[in-house]
Design an enzyme around this catalytic site. Sequence first.
Site, PDB file in Angstrom:
ATOM      1  N   GLY A 202       5.720 -14.201  -3.215  1.00 33.46           N
ATOM      2  CA  GLY A 202       5.426 -12.872  -2.659  1.00 33.46           C
ATOM      3  C   GLY A 202       5.787 -11.759  -3.616  1.00 33.46           C
ATOM      4  O   GLY A 202       6.005 -12.006  -4.805  1.00 33.46           O
ATOM      5  N   ASN A 203       5.826 -10.545  -3.117  1.00 38.62           N
ATOM      6  CA  ASN A 203       6.208  -9.396  -3.945  1.00 38.62           C
ATOM      7  C   ASN A 203       6.981  -8.389  -3.092  1.00 38.62           C
ATOM      8  O   ASN A 203       7.155  -8.590  -1.891  1.00 38.62           O
ATOM      9  CB  ASN A 203       4.965  -8.768  -4.590  1.00 38.62           C
ATOM     10  CG  ASN A 203       3.966  -8.298  -3.567  1.00 38.62           C
ATOM     11  OD1 ASN A 203       4.228  -7.386  -2.797  1.00 38.62           O
ATOM     12  ND2 ASN A 203       2.804  -8.956  -3.524  1.00 38.62           N
ATOM     13  N   HIS A 204       7.414  -7.307  -3.719  1.00 39.19           N
ATOM     14  CA  HIS A 204       8.303  -6.361  -3.035  1.00 39.19           C
ATOM     15  C   HIS A 204       7.596  -5.303  -2.198  1.00 39.19           C
ATOM     16  O   HIS A 204       8.234  -4.369  -1.726  1.00 39.19           O
ATOM     17  CB  HIS A 204       9.188  -5.647  -4.058  1.00 39.19           C
ATOM     18  CG  HIS A 204      10.237  -6.530  -4.655  1.00 39.19           C
ATOM     19  ND1 HIS A 204      11.198  -7.132  -3.892  1.00 39.19           N
ATOM     20  CD2 HIS A 204      10.458  -6.938  -5.927  1.00 39.19           C
ATOM     21  CE1 HIS A 204      11.979  -7.865  -4.671  1.00 39.19           C
ATOM     22  NE2 HIS A 204      11.550  -7.763  -5.918  1.00 39.19           N
ATOM     23  N   SER A 205       6.286  -5.398  -2.032  1.00 41.25           N
ATOM     24  CA  SER A 205       5.584  -4.355  -1.281  1.00 41.25           C
ATOM     25  C   SER A 205       6.123  -4.236   0.151  1.00 41.25           C
ATOM     26  O   SER A 205       6.293  -5.244   0.846  1.00 41.25           O
ATOM     27  CB  SER A 205       4.088  -4.682  -1.223  1.00 41.25           C
ATOM     28  OG  SER A 205       3.449  -3.786  -0.345  1.00 41.25           O
TER      29      SER A 205
END
Length: 410
Positions: A212-215
């Site tokens: 995933g990512n930090h969005s």
Amino acid sequence: MTKVLRDKHIVLGVTGGIAAYKAADLASRLVKAGAVVDVVMTEAATKFVTPLTFQALTHRPVVTEMFALLRETEIGHVSLAQRMNLLIIAPATANTIAKLAAGLADNMLTATALDTRAPILLAPAMETGMWENPMTQENMARLQKRRDVTVVGPGVGRLASGGVGPGRMAEPAEIVDWARIVLGRRGPLAGRQIVVTAGGTREPIDPVRFVGNHSSGKMGYALALAARDRGAKVTLVSAPTALPAPVGLQLVTVQTAQEMYQAVLASLSESDALIMAAAVADYRPAVAAAHKLKKSGAGLGLELVRTPDILAEVATRRAELGRPRVVVGFAAETQDLVANAQAKLKAKRLDLMVANDARQAMGADVNQVTLLDAAGGVEELPLLPKDEVAERVMDRVVELLGLRSEAGGA
Ligand code: CTP
């Protein structure tokens, strides 16, 4: 601060129920959002909260009695009725609802309500028995048939009697949200369909892990609300976020880039604009294990394969369909911001690119962006709260659609 409430004239009618104390919070929120709020209280309401509370919060005189205050021509019911953009009645008791349904005008609030042509937002609050009584239900139905009334709540919860059931006044934040919707519905995007994507996609490794990512989704959600508040029909395609589901729009939740791809393409043929604020994973694990991976002595290699590029596909479809008319992308960069964003704007055949530094933007409440358009225009915005950035981007979308750019007005 949301643009749609700024300088709007709202009359807040407060009637006599225990939820009147929550109306103080509502008044405060409306004032903070830039609205001019005149509070009109029934006599019964003054037994629960004093007019002084509302006067202190709104910095305006509070109207309680019909005749004593008529000498103050400024705030007579006629002038209030004509001047207001919206009448909110919160809490609305069964008694006041019955009077409104019958067209009575026996106090300042009911007289103002009968006199005005402004839309009415009603937040009923009463004991469950009163709410469920066919008399009240008939009154509600009659009112909704005859008048431009939007009803918020009531919710299920603990009531004044100590009992639990339907009858609890909607929360002030939700009432403010509906005020935004009602005030914005004749805005510049009325009748338009806008698709917004938000959040960071999750690509499964196994049933419990993902890439995933930090969005945080904050930027996309703010954009969806800004479009909604300008009257648009909004579809928000959201990857997982910790944000509450917004009211007044269609929320489509997805997990992966592939799911987002499908949801966006499915909504494309009717949409006027697409705003891709989501942080879409470019790669996913080649296989998602059916069972939780067990650790072993050795390291673990993860084979990654490309996900579909949603905007690339949109560009192809758009060439055939002519829709969406406007496509906005986001460029999340950590170096050479403008040059990289300009290259992406061209490659993805966008109308507008919102370029931001991914390290600062992700997860934060503020954002510093540069807007790049297809004609070569570059506009560097200052550091702003994300909802303010959303307003600016939405103003550009309105312009790109060839519509007038001021926000809303019921
Ligand atoms: N985007 C997309 N589909 C993907 C990846 C990204 O539609 N599979 C969209 C994003 O929503 C964003 C824009 O493309 O609006 C740019 O995303 P970004 O991650 O900055 O660029 P990429 O094209 O992925 O390029 P790179 O990762 O190489 O910088």
